[in-house]
Scaffold this active site. Structure first.
Site, PDB file in Angstrom:
ATOM      1  N   HIS A 236      47.025  47.971  29.999  1.00 57.01           N
ATOM      2  CA  HIS A 236      46.818  48.262  31.422  1.00 57.01           C
ATOM      3  C   HIS A 236      47.210  47.083  32.291  1.00 57.01           C
ATOM      4  O   HIS A 236      47.359  45.960  31.813  1.00 57.01           O
ATOM      5  CB  HIS A 236      45.370  48.678  31.721  1.00 57.01           C
ATOM      6  CG  HIS A 236      44.316  47.644  31.428  1.00 57.01           C
ATOM      7  ND1 HIS A 236      43.644  47.566  30.231  1.00 57.01           N
ATOM      8  CD2 HIS A 236      43.790  46.657  32.196  1.00 57.01           C
ATOM      9  CE1 HIS A 236      42.757  46.582  30.282  1.00 57.01           C
ATOM     10  NE2 HIS A 236      42.825  46.015  31.473  1.00 57.01           N
TER      11      HIS A 236
ATOM     12  N   GLU B  63      35.241  50.499  37.964  1.00 53.93           N
ATOM     13  CA  GLU B  63      36.670  50.645  37.684  1.00 53.93           C
ATOM     14  C   GLU B  63      37.074  52.092  37.512  1.00 53.93           C
ATOM     15  O   GLU B  63      36.268  52.954  37.149  1.00 53.93           O
ATOM     16  CB  GLU B  63      37.027  49.874  36.410  1.00 53.93           C
ATOM     17  CG  GLU B  63      36.214  50.319  35.204  1.00 53.93           C
ATOM     18  CD  GLU B  63      36.888  49.985  33.892  1.00 53.93           C
ATOM     19  OE1 GLU B  63      36.713  48.867  33.439  1.00 53.93           O
ATOM     20  OE2 GLU B  63      37.569  50.863  33.328  1.00 53.93           O
TER      21      GLU B  63
ATOM     22  N   GLN C 231      44.384  49.948  35.913  1.00 54.09           N
ATOM     23  CA  GLN C 231      42.931  49.754  35.967  1.00 54.09           C
ATOM     24  C   GLN C 231      42.603  49.236  37.370  1.00 54.09           C
ATOM     25  O   GLN C 231      42.875  48.079  37.694  1.00 54.09           O
ATOM     26  CB  GLN C 231      42.509  48.733  34.905  1.00 54.09           C
ATOM     27  CG  GLN C 231      41.010  48.468  34.861  1.00 54.09           C
ATOM     28  CD  GLN C 231      40.659  47.490  33.748  1.00 54.09           C
ATOM     29  OE1 GLN C 231      41.133  46.355  33.753  1.00 54.09           O
ATOM     30  NE2 GLN C 231      39.848  47.936  32.799  1.00 54.09           N
TER      31      GLN C 231
ATOM     32  N   HIS D  84      45.282  41.102  36.628  1.00 53.81           N
ATOM     33  CA  HIS D  84      45.579  40.717  35.238  1.00 53.81           C
ATOM     34  C   HIS D  84      46.454  41.757  34.569  1.00 53.81           C
ATOM     35  O   HIS D  84      46.601  42.871  35.056  1.00 53.81           O
ATOM     36  CB  HIS D  84      44.293  40.506  34.426  1.00 53.81           C
ATOM     37  CG  HIS D  84      43.447  41.728  34.229  1.00 53.81           C
ATOM     38  ND1 HIS D  84      42.462  42.105  35.110  1.00 53.81           N
ATOM     39  CD2 HIS D  84      43.435  42.671  33.245  1.00 53.81           C
ATOM     40  CE1 HIS D  84      41.873  43.210  34.674  1.00 53.81           C
ATOM     41  NE2 HIS D  84      42.452  43.583  33.545  1.00 53.81           N
TER      42      HIS D  84
ATOM     43  N   GLU E 203      44.781  39.719  29.230  1.00 52.23           N
ATOM     44  CA  GLU E 203      43.690  40.320  28.454  1.00 52.23           C
ATOM     45  C   GLU E 203      44.271  40.917  27.179  1.00 52.23           C
ATOM     46  O   GLU E 203      45.405  41.400  27.178  1.00 52.23           O
ATOM     47  CB  GLU E 203      43.040  41.419  29.318  1.00 52.23           C
ATOM     48  CG  GLU E 203      41.922  42.189  28.656  1.00 52.23           C
ATOM     49  CD  GLU E 203      41.392  43.308  29.575  1.00 52.23           C
ATOM     50  OE1 GLU E 203      41.672  43.290  30.799  1.00 52.23           O
ATOM     51  OE2 GLU E 203      40.722  44.208  29.047  1.00 52.23           O
TER      52      GLU E 203
HETATM   53  C1  V0V Z   1      41.769  32.626  38.751  1.00 54.01           C
HETATM   54  N1  V0V Z   1      42.980  32.051  38.701  1.00 54.01           N
HETATM   55  C2  V0V Z   1      43.884  32.977  38.430  1.00 54.01           C
HETATM   56  C3  V0V Z   1      43.171  34.188  38.338  1.00 54.01           C
HETATM   57  N2  V0V Z   1      41.854  33.932  38.517  1.00 54.01           N
HETATM   58  N3  V0V Z   1      45.209  32.905  38.272  1.00 54.01           N
HETATM   59  C4  V0V Z   1      45.861  34.067  38.019  1.00 54.01           C
HETATM   60  N4  V0V Z   1      45.235  35.274  37.906  1.00 54.01           N
HETATM   61  C5  V0V Z   1      43.909  35.370  38.071  1.00 54.01           C
HETATM   62  N5  V0V Z   1      43.324  36.558  37.964  1.00 54.01           N
HETATM   63  C6  V0V Z   1      43.279  30.634  38.937  1.00 54.01           C
HETATM   64  C7  V0V Z   1      42.755  30.170  40.283  1.00 54.01           C
HETATM   65  O1  V0V Z   1      43.683  30.412  41.303  1.00 54.01           O
HETATM   66  C8  V0V Z   1      42.519  28.700  40.049  1.00 54.01           C
HETATM   67  O2  V0V Z   1      43.720  28.004  40.159  1.00 54.01           O
HETATM   68  C9  V0V Z   1      42.068  28.642  38.603  1.00 54.01           C
HETATM   69  O3  V0V Z   1      42.590  29.831  37.980  1.00 54.01           O
HETATM   70  C10 V0V Z   1      40.547  28.629  38.476  1.00 54.01           C
HETATM   71  O4  V0V Z   1      40.070  29.741  39.159  1.00 54.01           O
HETATM   72  P1  V0V Z   1      38.690  29.837  39.967  1.00 54.01           P
HETATM   73  O5  V0V Z   1      38.947  30.628  41.192  1.00 54.01           O
HETATM   74  O6  V0V Z   1      38.063  28.482  40.084  1.00 54.01           O
HETATM   75  O7  V0V Z   1      37.830  30.760  39.032  1.00 54.01           O
HETATM   76  P2  V0V Z   1      37.097  30.472  37.661  1.00 54.01           P
HETATM   77  O8  V0V Z   1      37.703  29.308  36.960  1.00 54.01           O
HETATM   78  O9  V0V Z   1      35.632  30.479  37.910  1.00 54.01           O
HETATM   79  O10 V0V Z   1      37.485  31.828  36.880  1.00 54.01           O
HETATM   80  C11 V0V Z   1      38.794  32.120  36.504  1.00 54.01           C
HETATM   81  C12 V0V Z   1      38.720  32.858  35.171  1.00 54.01           C
HETATM   82  C13 V0V Z   1      37.778  34.078  35.400  1.00 54.01           C
HETATM   83  C14 V0V Z   1      40.116  33.309  34.784  1.00 54.01           C
HETATM   84  C15 V0V Z   1      38.155  31.918  34.100  1.00 54.01           C
HETATM   85  O11 V0V Z   1      38.316  34.928  36.404  1.00 54.01           O
HETATM   86  C16 V0V Z   1      37.512  34.884  34.155  1.00 54.01           C
HETATM   87  O12 V0V Z   1      36.661  34.547  33.317  1.00 54.01           O
HETATM   88  N6  V0V Z   1      38.245  36.027  33.987  1.00 54.01           N
HETATM   89  C17 V0V Z   1      38.036  36.896  32.806  1.00 54.01           C
HETATM   90  C18 V0V Z   1      37.114  38.049  33.110  1.00 54.01           C
HETATM   91  C19 V0V Z   1      37.636  38.968  34.172  1.00 54.01           C
HETATM   92  O13 V0V Z   1      38.620  38.662  34.871  1.00 54.01           O
HETATM   93  N7  V0V Z   1      36.959  40.105  34.352  1.00 54.01           N
HETATM   94  C20 V0V Z   1      37.343  41.120  35.359  1.00 54.01           C
HETATM   95  C21 V0V Z   1      38.156  42.197  34.777  1.00 54.01           C
HETATM   96  P3  V0V Z   1      43.866  26.693  41.111  1.00 54.01           P
HETATM   97  O14 V0V Z   1      43.469  27.157  42.467  1.00 54.01           O
HETATM   98  O15 V0V Z   1      42.895  25.715  40.500  1.00 54.01           O
HETATM   99  O16 V0V Z   1      45.305  26.303  40.981  1.00 54.01           O
HETATM  100  S1  V0V Z   1      37.168  43.192  33.695  1.00 54.01           S
HETATM  101  C22 V0V Z   1      38.255  44.130  32.740  1.00 54.01           C
HETATM  102  O17 V0V Z   1      39.520  43.872  32.839  1.00 54.01           O
HETATM  103  C23 V0V Z   1      37.715  45.108  31.905  1.00 54.01           C
HETATM  104  C24 V0V Z   1      36.275  45.439  31.873  1.00 54.01           C
HETATM  105  C25 V0V Z   1      38.621  45.869  31.002  1.00 54.01           C
HETATM  106  O18 V0V Z   1      39.824  45.713  31.033  1.00 54.01           O
HETATM  107  O19 V0V Z   1      38.092  46.692  30.205  1.00 54.01           O
HETATM  108 CO    CO Z   2      41.246  44.796  32.225  1.00 57.51          CO
END
Ligand code: V0V
Ligand code: CO
Length: 145
Positions: free
Chosen positions: A7, A43, A60, A84, A134
């Site tokens: 996705h 979602e 998604q 993502h 992911e």
């Molecule tokens: C953050 N950054 C990204 C980003 N999110 N870059 C590209 N794409 C993204 N989606 C960058 C951000 O601009 C910062 O860069 C740096 O990473 C640190 O970001 P932050 O804003 O300080 O945020 P953090 O570090 O607290 O969190 C970022 C992470 C977090 C990626 C660690 O979003 C995470 O744990 N994601 C995984 C879980 C998730 O996304 N769940 C939602 C979808 P600079 O500014 O320092 O350069 S749930 C899902 O998909 C499900 C349920 C499913 O598929 O079934």
């Molecule tokens: Co997802």
């Protein structure tokens, strides 16, 4: 082995309005909806096509359930858009381990629960040329979910 685009995750402020945009503009219908409290998202999965590995590719659409969630924080900073990309695999544990061994940060020690009972993990966007990535293993072993 990663065998499909499972996705593309799209962050939105209003899930119902975004679902309606995809229905009215492209004719895509909702295949599944759920709330994932752990991830802080409400979602909708829109099935786009089936894939040669027996699975399928989806859009998604993601609305945050709380401001301090990953999607909530991202929306506040960037506004709506592609959040993502997710690759499908029959064995998320094996693929996450092999990718970790290549020096890419895998965000979870063990995969967590994703959409439709799947098992998911994420790779850090800073290790993936700016793309939050992911990995997904579908709940159904055939990959049909
Ligand atoms: C953050 N950054 C990204 C980003 N999110 N870059 C590209 N794409 C993204 N989606 C960058 C951000 O601009 C910062 O860069 C740096 O990473 C640190 O970001 P932050 O804003 O300080 O945020 P953090 O570090 O607290 O969190 C970022 C992470 C977090 C990626 C660690 O979003 C995470 O744990 N994601 C995984 C879980 C998730 O996304 N769940 C939602 C979808 P600079 O500014 O320092 O350069 S749930 C899902 O998909 C499900 C349920 C499913 O598929 O079934
Ligand atoms: Co997802």
């Amino acid at each position: 082995m990663l065998t499909r685009i499972d996705h593309i995750g799209i962050a939105c402020f209003d899930l119902d309005r975004t679902v309606e945009f995809y229905r009215a503009t492209y004719g895509f219908e909702v295949f599944h909806t759920e709330i994932n409290e752990e991830q802080g998202v409400r979602e909708a999965m829109l099935k786009i096509n089936e894939t040669s590995d027996g699975g399928a590719s989806y859009l998604q659409l993601l609305e945050p359930t709380r401001e301090d969630s990953a999607v909530g924080k991202w929306l506040a900073k960037n506004g709506e858009g592609v959040h993502h990309i997710a690759f499908g695999t029959a064995d998320v544990d094996a693929d996450a381990g092999a990718i970790r061994d290549k020096g890419v940060r895998v965000l979870y020690d063990e995969p967590r629960t994703g959409s439709m009972g799947s098992r998911i993990t994420f790779l850090h966007p800073k290790d993936c040329h700016g793309v939050l990535t992911e990995l997904v293993t579908a709940a159904d072993p055939s990959g049909q979910h």
